[in-house]
Design a protein around this motif. Structure first.
Motif, PDB file in Angstrom:
ATOM      1  N   ILE A 149      -3.628   4.753   2.198  1.00  0.00           N
ATOM      2  CA  ILE A 149      -2.504   5.632   2.180  1.00  0.00           C
ATOM      3  C   ILE A 149      -1.477   4.763   1.494  1.00  0.00           C
ATOM      4  O   ILE A 149      -1.861   2.993   1.380  1.00  0.00           O
ATOM      5  N   VAL A 150      -0.531   5.565   0.230  1.00  0.00           N
ATOM      6  CA  VAL A 150       0.753   5.226  -0.183  1.00  0.00           C
ATOM      7  C   VAL A 150       1.158   4.205   0.068  1.00  0.00           C
ATOM      8  O   VAL A 150       1.618   5.280   1.297  1.00  0.00           O
ATOM      9  N   LYS A 151       1.440   2.864  -0.033  1.00  0.00           N
ATOM     10  CA  LYS A 151       2.710   2.235   0.929  1.00  0.00           C
ATOM     11  C   LYS A 151       3.839   2.376   0.209  1.00  0.00           C
ATOM     12  O   LYS A 151       4.999   2.643   1.379  1.00  0.00           O
ATOM     13  N   ARG A 152       4.050   2.324  -1.070  1.00  0.00           N
ATOM     14  CA  ARG A 152       5.002   1.728  -2.230  1.00  0.00           C
ATOM     15  C   ARG A 152       4.642   1.982  -3.105  1.00  0.00           C
ATOM     16  O   ARG A 152       3.586   1.581  -4.181  1.00  0.00           O
ATOM     17  N   VAL A 153       5.694   2.032  -4.332  1.00  0.00           N
ATOM     18  CA  VAL A 153       5.046   2.263  -5.467  1.00  0.00           C
ATOM     19  C   VAL A 153       6.564   1.427  -6.319  1.00  0.00           C
ATOM     20  O   VAL A 153       7.727   1.616  -6.373  1.00  0.00           O
ATOM     21  N   GLU A 154       6.022  -0.051  -6.677  1.00  0.00           N
ATOM     22  CA  GLU A 154       6.652  -0.922  -7.203  1.00  0.00           C
ATOM     23  C   GLU A 154       6.385  -0.751  -8.982  1.00  0.00           C
ATOM     24  O   GLU A 154       5.328  -1.202  -9.478  1.00  0.00           O
ATOM     25  N   TYR A 155       7.720  -0.633  -9.387  1.00  0.00           N
ATOM     26  CA  TYR A 155       7.486  -0.306 -11.575  1.00  0.00           C
ATOM     27  C   TYR A 155       5.985  -0.133 -11.554  1.00  0.00           C
ATOM     28  O   TYR A 155       5.510  -0.851 -12.696  1.00  0.00           O
ATOM     29  N   GLY A 156       5.392   1.255 -11.040  1.00  0.00           N
ATOM     30  CA  GLY A 156       4.191   2.333 -11.797  1.00  0.00           C
ATOM     31  C   GLY A 156       3.022   1.530 -10.482  1.00  0.00           C
ATOM     32  O   GLY A 156       2.597   2.119 -10.988  1.00  0.00           O
ATOM     33  N   ASN A 157       3.115   0.502 -10.585  1.00  0.00           N
ATOM     34  CA  ASN A 157       1.857  -0.326  -9.526  1.00  0.00           C
ATOM     35  C   ASN A 157       2.143   0.710  -8.510  1.00  0.00           C
ATOM     36  O   ASN A 157       3.064   0.279  -7.365  1.00  0.00           O
ATOM     37  N   VAL A 158       1.116   1.303  -7.494  1.00  0.00           N
ATOM     38  CA  VAL A 158       0.814   1.331  -6.437  1.00  0.00           C
ATOM     39  C   VAL A 158       0.439   0.126  -5.921  1.00  0.00           C
ATOM     40  O   VAL A 158      -1.224  -0.053  -5.307  1.00  0.00           O
ATOM     41  N   ILE A 159       0.805   0.221  -4.459  1.00  0.00           N
ATOM     42  CA  ILE A 159       0.459  -0.300  -3.358  1.00  0.00           C
ATOM     43  C   ILE A 159      -0.135   0.371  -1.971  1.00  0.00           C
ATOM     44  O   ILE A 159       0.585   0.966  -1.499  1.00  0.00           O
ATOM     45  N   VAL A 160      -1.241  -0.331  -2.153  1.00  0.00           N
ATOM     46  CA  VAL A 160      -1.991   0.480  -1.113  1.00  0.00           C
ATOM     47  C   VAL A 160      -2.080  -0.179   0.205  1.00  0.00           C
ATOM     48  O   VAL A 160      -2.695  -0.947   0.441  1.00  0.00           O
ATOM     49  N   ASP A 161      -2.487   0.653   1.635  1.00  0.00           N
ATOM     50  CA  ASP A 161      -2.224   0.403   2.873  1.00  0.00           C
ATOM     51  C   ASP A 161      -4.209   0.734   3.336  1.00  0.00           C
ATOM     52  O   ASP A 161      -4.262   2.361   2.892  1.00  0.00           O
ATOM     53  N   LEU A 162      -4.809  -0.268   2.961  1.00  0.00           N
ATOM     54  CA  LEU A 162      -6.034   0.452   3.305  1.00  0.00           C
ATOM     55  C   LEU A 162      -6.652   0.096   4.932  1.00  0.00           C
ATOM     56  O   LEU A 162      -8.073   0.216   5.340  1.00  0.00           O
ATOM     57  N   GLU A 178       0.065  10.499 -13.745  1.00  0.00           N
ATOM     58  CA  GLU A 178      -0.177  10.801 -12.245  1.00  0.00           C
ATOM     59  C   GLU A 178       0.747  10.143 -11.186  1.00  0.00           C
ATOM     60  O   GLU A 178       0.946   8.580 -11.844  1.00  0.00           O
ATOM     61  N   ASN A 179       1.182  11.090 -10.213  1.00  0.00           N
ATOM     62  CA  ASN A 179       2.455   9.984  -9.808  1.00  0.00           C
ATOM     63  C   ASN A 179       2.287  10.038  -8.248  1.00  0.00           C
ATOM     64  O   ASN A 179       1.544  11.040  -7.576  1.00  0.00           O
ATOM     65  N   PHE A 180       2.210   8.589  -7.634  1.00  0.00           N
ATOM     66  CA  PHE A 180       2.018   8.281  -6.298  1.00  0.00           C
ATOM     67  C   PHE A 180       3.519   8.595  -5.413  1.00  0.00           C
ATOM     68  O   PHE A 180       4.207   7.673  -6.324  1.00  0.00           O
ATOM     69  N   ARG A 181       3.448   9.167  -4.221  1.00  0.00           N
ATOM     70  CA  ARG A 181       4.838   8.516  -3.670  1.00  0.00           C
ATOM     71  C   ARG A 181       4.341   7.830  -2.220  1.00  0.00           C
ATOM     72  O   ARG A 181       2.799   8.307  -1.662  1.00  0.00           O
ATOM     73  N   TYR A 182       5.010   7.838  -1.500  1.00  0.00           N
ATOM     74  CA  TYR A 182       4.757   7.375  -0.522  1.00  0.00           C
ATOM     75  C   TYR A 182       4.067   7.952   0.839  1.00  0.00           C
ATOM     76  O   TYR A 182       4.138   9.287   1.243  1.00  0.00           O
ATOM     77  N   GLY A 183       3.278   8.288   1.842  1.00  0.00           N
ATOM     78  CA  GLY A 183       2.347   8.437   2.243  1.00  0.00           C
ATOM     79  C   GLY A 183       1.523   9.535   1.484  1.00  0.00           C
ATOM     80  O   GLY A 183       0.556  10.142   2.508  1.00  0.00           O
TER      81      GLY A 183
END
Length: 558
Positions: A149-162, A178-183
């Motif tokens: 699940i996407v935790k946050r997006v920083e400068y285009g880098n996607v931080i994912v909670d596994l 491709e755009n990801f948002r929190y959740g």
């Protein structure tokens, strides 16, 4: 009351260890070991850092035990860490030199500063254990697909909670547009796990070729079971891809299995990859067939392979050129990545022009070198002769059999070819000596005089210099980057020297230089024994008494 208070504290200590172990998904023993380290550090601060203190926490009762360790020695120089043998035997009659005596210390009353330091030690130890657990868990999952699940997006880098760790999908590893948002839920390929100062870093990718292969393994049971194998994948992420498949079961069509009923299987992969178009291609062991398949949907008229350079020339109809190349060269680029070959595309008109140019070039070469008229030169070129050496050393009747030639003409042409080669040899020998190339280098098997000149121009002037070369130094090499192949010329570029020829030259030079010993040839006795065995086997075959013959006879009768 005091005893009840102590028991409560011990119980609380174990409860804390249990809670931390569950929350961080690490072993309770690791938490208790961290607590022991923290208490040990606090005790050293209290009793002096020069003391060797050991703390133990009973995992069942929570009881804390502090001990000072003293080494038994003959000569006591540090009273804080050493004890004489005489004093040690008062406490333990069986003590020996080199043993350690444990001296129990009174329970430690933690002050505010000591408690804070102990907390920091425990937090750090637990964090280190958690990081090690994450690394051990995910290092074996490289090459697999994970969901998060996407935790946050920083400068285009996607931080994912596994769930039990965090991972990152860098901007260049996400699909275009491709755009990801929190959740948001995200599926990606684990391509690297690294141990770093700030903890294990788990790198995910949605553009990696293997991501597509793993998606097909999830959607196509035949791929998952290994009946259909994905041999290679080439992707232009988010736009188009090619995937080569082969089946080990003749009754199963690998392309049809991956496409699925009405395209259901491939469509599931396309949807996951944001509409990326996928060409599924039948893999073939024959390079030419495979490359023709990879260039689909373009039609191919003819192919010419250069296996040493892994380069192929593909001839297509004039109307198919743009289709074969694709938009911005996409089709030929993906086909090249898929097959591992450099592909040159040309139309039939281009090929005809090139052949005419080569024919004219060879004809001109024969006219100048052999001092013959244009008709004779063109006849030689049209018969497939491409060099003066071929003309000089071919059987005379092959030249005499050309229409319009007779034996005298053939003899004269070969004489002129030999004279021309002798002149060239003399010129090259003079140039070689002028460059300072040793005569010994000319004695290495496979080395010709023109090669010696090329060696001299590249500072290879002795047998040792050649022995120190690598195969690529002679034949050249290719470097592949971002799907594009760059060729770097070798010393013997243009001499039509294969990698095996170059390797043989270098080995011969190393033997001549005394760096290695020449492999001995098989002894005649061994060969004779082998021949004797062959004769014995042959005689057994003739007698018809061998078990194999009996089996064959039975089979034939059946």
């Amino acid at each position: 009351m005091a005893e009840a208070g102590i028991s409560a504290n011990r119980l609380e200590l174990l409860q804390i260890a249990d809670a931390v172990a569950r929350e961080k998904s690490i072993e309770k023993d690791v938490v208790i070991a961290a607590m022991e380290d923290a208490i040990q550090k606090a005790a050293k601060s209290r009793y002096g850092s020069e003391n060797e203190i050991r703390a133990q926490v009973d995992p069942k009762t929570g009881e804390i035990r502090l001990e000072r360790l003293l080494e038994v020695t003959d000569d006591v120089t540090m009273e804080a860490t050493q004890i004489s043998l005489e004093d040690a035997r008062r406490r333990n009659p069986e003590a020996q030199i080199g043993d350690f005596i444990a001296e129990e210390l009174p329970p430690l009353d933690f002050g505010r500063v000591a408690a804070q330091n102990a907390k920091q030690v425990i937090v750090q130890k637990v964090r280190d254990a958690e990081r090690e657990r994450q690394f051990e868990e995910y290092k074996d999952r490289v090459g697999t697909i994970v969901n998060g699940i996407v935790k946050r997006v920083e400068y285009g880098n996607v931080i994912v909670d596994l769930g039990r760790a965090e991972a990152i999908v860098r901007r260049d590893e996400t699909l275009p547009r491709e755009n990801f948002r929190y959740g948001d839920r995200i599926r990606a390929y684990v391509y690297d796990v690294r141990r770093e100062q700030r903890g294990p870093q788990i790198f995910l990718s949605r553009t990696h070729p293997e991501f597509m292969a793993k998606l097909f393994a999830q959607e196509v049971p035949e791929v998952y079971d290994g009946i259909v194998t994905i041999k290679s994948v080439a992707r232009d992420p988010g736009s188009r891809a090619k995937i080569a498949v082969i089946s080990r079961d003749q009754s199963i069509d690998p392309v049809g299995a991956c496409v699925g009923m009405r395209g259901s299987r491939v469509q599931a992969v396309v949807n996951e990859l944001q509409g990326e178009k996928i060409d599924i291609i039948q893999w073939s062991e024959d390079a030419a067939t495979f490359i023709v398949n990879a260039l689909a949907p373009a039609e191919v008229v003819k192919v010419v392979l250069d296996e040493d350079a892994e380069r192929i020339e593909v001839v297509v109809p004039d109307a198919q050129l743009s289709l074969a190349i694709g938009r911005k060269g996409q089709n030929v680029r993906l086909a090249s990545q898929l097959t591992g070959w450099d592909i040159d595309i040309m139309t039939e008109a281009n090929e005809s022009e090139r052949r005419q140019a080569e024919f004219a070039e060879r004809s001109q070469m024969f006219m100048e070198a052999l001092d013959v008229d244009e008709v004779i030169a063109q006849l030689l070129a049209s018969e497939g002769f491409s060099s003066i050496e071929e003309v000089a050393f071919v059987e005379e009747n092959e030249i005499a059999s050309i229409d319009g030639f007779d034996d005298d003409t053939a003899s004269e042409i070969q004489t002129r070819a030999s004279e021309y080669l002798e002149r060239v040899e003399q010129e090259m020998t003079a140039k070689r000596k002028e460059l300072g190339v040793d005569d010994a280098l000319a004695e290495v098997d496979g080395v010709t005089t023109p090669m010696l000149v090329a060696f001299g121009e590249n500072d290879v002037k002795t047998v040792e210099d050649l022995a120190d070369c690598a195969t690529d130094d002679l034949t050249g090499w290719n470097e592949r980057k971002d799907g594009e192949t760059t060729h770097f010329d070798g010393i013997l570029e243009g001499f039509n020297v294969s990698k095996q020829d170059a390797e043989n030259m270098i080995l011969a030079a190393r033997v001549k230089a005394g760096w290695i010993e020449e492999e001995p040839e098989p002894e005649p006795e061994e060969e004779a024994e082998a021949e004797g065995e062959d004769e014995t086997e042959a005689s057994e075959d003739e007698s018809g008494d061998t078990p194999a013959d009996d089996a064959d006879t039975d089979t034939a009768d059946a």
